[in-house]
Design a protein around this motif. Structure first.
Motif, PDB file in Angstrom:
ATOM      1  N   ARG A  10     -78.238 117.903   6.495  1.00 21.11           N
ATOM      2  CA  ARG A  10     -79.361 117.114   6.310  1.00 21.11           C
ATOM      3  C   ARG A  10     -79.246 116.090   5.038  1.00 21.11           C
ATOM      4  N   ILE A  60     -77.704 114.286   8.724  1.00 18.29           N
ATOM      5  CA  ILE A  60     -78.396 114.291  10.018  1.00 18.29           C
ATOM      6  C   ILE A  60     -79.725 114.196   9.952  1.00 18.29           C
ATOM      7  N   ILE A 102     -80.531 121.320  13.492  1.00 19.35           N
ATOM      8  CA  ILE A 102     -78.990 120.876  13.017  1.00 19.35           C
ATOM      9  C   ILE A 102     -78.221 122.165  13.441  1.00 19.35           C
TER      10      ILE A 102
END
Length: 465
Positions: A10, A60, A102
Motif C-alpha cells: 500500500r 496499491i 492486497i
C-alpha cells in the motif's frame, strides 16, 4: 535473462526507499508523501549472491479511479512479469485491512511472495512482526529498516533462495549501451504519450492532468537491432509556479536526465505555440551540449493558418537553435513518430564521431581563405590549426594568435563552416580557443653576470678612446 523482483504494497510503506537501498542509487524519488510513485521503475541489484532486476511500483489502493487506476495497471504489469514478489508492510502502523486485501489479490498471481516488514527500527521485532502472520502467507516475515539498511543482508539471502535458477547469459547493460533519449518539455504536452508510442505499449502512466509524471523513468528497449534508453521526465514549469517540494525534486530529476542523455527530444504543444518557458528550457539543453530534436506535438489538430503561425514563432523565438531538427508529430495517433528514432541515430552518430586534426585544420584554413579574421590594433588575428577536444557535443580546439580578441560573429561563422563541412546533424558544436603565449611577456629585463662584465669592458674601451 535476469530474474525480476517486484516491490508492492500500500502507499507510503517504503517501496522506493528499499528500491534505492537495493540498487545503491537514488533513481527512485522518495518523500513522505503517499502515492508519489506512479510508473514502474527498474533497477539492477548486485548486492546478493546473484544479480536480479528489481521493480518499484506505486502503492496499491482499493477502488482506484482516474489517474490512480492508471497507476494500478502499472502494478499489475509488474506483477505479471515478476518471478518473485516482495510484499512490503509498515511495521509501525501494524496490520491493516488494506494489507489483508492486497495479500488476497497477490495470491491470484500464483507467484512466490515474501512478506517484508519495513520501518522496524527501534521496535521489538518479534512483537512487531507477529501480527503479520495473520495475512496467511507462507514463511516467516522478514524484518528490515530500508532507510537505515538494517536487515538487508538477511533479506537478500531469503530472496536468493526464492529466485528461479536462471542463467544470465547476456549482460543487463546491453540495452543501456546505445543512445539515451530524454523526452523533455512543459507539463501536459504529451511526453508520456510519445514514450508509450515509441515503445508500442502502455509503459508509463498517461492522464490528461499536468504533473502526472513525477520521476524520471529510464526504459531500455531495442528497435531494428539497435539499443536505446528512453527517459520519460516530469514537466518543467516556471520557477514561480513550482510550489510543493515534490515538484521541485521532479524538476531536478528532469534536469539531471538532460545531462545523462545523448539526445533530447523537446516536445512542444503546437496548439499552445512556442512560449518563453520553452525558449528558456531549450537554452538549458543547449548549455548542456546535447543533441536536440524539437517535436511539435498535436500537429494534426491545427489548421493551415495555425501551423504557419507556429512556424513563425519558431523562427522568431528559437533563432539560436538553427542546428536543431524540427519534427511535426502526433504522439496520440503516431503521425511522424516513426522518423524520430532514425533522426536520433544520425544525431548520436554526428555527436560521437572522431574528427582528425588534419581535416579540422584544412577546414579552418579554407574558412580563413574565404573570410579572413578581423584586424585588432593593426594586427591580423591568425588561426593556425585545430584538433578535436571531446565528444557529445563535438569540441573543436583552435590554436592561434590573439584568439581572445576574436568577435562572436566570426566564431558563429566558424561553427557554421565546420557544421557544413563535417555534415553534423542536430548537435551543437563547441569551440575552444587557445592563444600563443609570449615567453618574454612577464619576464623582467635581467642581465646575466657575463653580459654585465662584457658591458663594463665595452664602456672602459670607449672611455680610453
Amino acid at each position: 535473462m535476469l530474474p525480476v523482483v517486484a516491490l508492492v504494497g500500500r502507499p507510503n510503506v517504503g517501496k522506493s526507499t528499499l528500491f534505492n537501498c537495493l540498487t545503491k542509487t537514488r533513481d527512485a524519488l522518495v518523500a513522505d508523501f503517499p502515492g508519489l510513485t506512479r510508473d514502474r521503475q527498474y533497477g539492477r541489484v548486485e548486492r546478493g549472491d546473484r544479480p536480479f532486476i528489481v521493480v518499484d511500483t506505486g502503492g496499491i489502493i482499493e477502488q482506484a479511479e482516474g489517474i490512480e487506476d492508471r497507476a494500478m495497471r502499472q502494478v499489475h504489469s509488474a506483477l505479471e512479469e515478476a518471478d518473485l514478489v516482495l510484499f512490503l508492510v509498515d511495521a509501525r502502523s501494524g496490520l491493516s485491512p488494506a494489507d489483508e486485501a492486497i495479500a488476497q489479490t497477490l495470491r491470484k498471481f500464483t507467484k512466490p511472495i515474501l512478506l517484508v516488514a519495513n520501518k522496524t527500527e527501534g521496535l521489538d521485532i518479534p512483537l512487531a512482526v507477529a501480527e503479520f502472520h495473520g495475512v496467511g502467507l507462507k514463511g516467516e516475515p522478514c524484518a528490515i529498516a530500508a532507510a537505515h539498511g538494517t536487515g538487508i543482508p538477511e533479506l537478500l539471502v531469503r530472496v536468493d533462495a526464492l529466485l528461479p535458477q536462471v542463467e544470465a547469459e547476456e549482460p543487463a547493460e546491453s540495452a543501456a549501451g546505445g543512445a539515451r533519449i530524454a523526452v523533455v518539455g512543459r507539463p501536459n504536452v504529451g511526453k508520456s504519450t510519445l514514450v508509450n508510442r515509441l515503445l508500442g505499449e502502455e509503459r508509463v502512466v498517461v492522464y490528461d492532468q499536468p504533473g502526472t509524471t513525477r520521476d524520471s523513468i529510464f526504459i531500455p528497449f531495442e528497435r531494428n537491432g539497435r539499443s536505446y534508453t528512453l527517459i520519460d521526465t516530469a514537466g518543467i514549469r516556471r520557477r514561480s509556479r513550482v510550489g510543493e517540494g515534490i515538484e521541485k525534486f521532479s524538476v531536478i530529476k528532469s534536469l539531471q536526465a538532460i545531462d545523462k542523455a545523448h539526445v533530447v527530444i523537446y516536445l512542444i504543444d503546437a496548439s499552445e505555440g512556442v512560449t518563453d518557458q520553452d525558449a528558456n528550457l531549450l537554452g538549458l539543453v543547449l548549455e548542456a551540449g546535447r543533441g536536440l530534436i524539437i517535436g511539435l506535438n498535436k500537429w494534426d489538430g491545427l489548421s493551415h493558418d495555425q501551423r504557419e503561425q507556429v512556424k513563425r514563432q519558431i523562427d522568431l523565438k528559437l533563432t539560436f537553435l538553427d542546428f536543431a531538427e524540427k519534427h511535426f508529430v502526433s504522439a496520440l495517433h503516431g503521425t511522424g513518430v516513426g522518423k524520430l528514432l532514425e533522426q536520433v541515430d544520425r544525431i548520436h552518430q554526428s555527436a560521437g564521431q572522431n574528427l582528425s586534426a588534419s581535416r579540422l585544420t584544412e577546414i579552418l584554413q579554407q574558412a580563413q581563405a574565404t573570410h579572413q579574421p578581423p584586424l585588432v590594433r593593426g594586427r591580423r588575428i591568425k588561426l593556425k590549426y585545430a584538433h578535436q577536444g571531446g565528444h557529445n557535443p563535438p569540441v573543436i580546439v583552435i590554436h592561434g594568435n590573439q584568439t581572445d580578441e576574436l568577435p562572436g560573429a566570426y566564431k558563429r561563422y566558424l561553427v557554421n563552416v565546420f557544421r557544413a563541412a563535417l555534415r553534423l546533424e542536430g548537435t551543437p558544436i563547441k569551440l575552444e580557443f587557445k592563444g600563443s603565449a609570449n615567453p618574454y611577456k612577464d619576464k623582467k629585463n635581467v642581465l646575466t653576470q657575463r653580459q654585465v662584465q662584457k658591458r663594463r669592458r665595452l664602456i672602459k674601451h670607449v672611455k680610453k678612446r
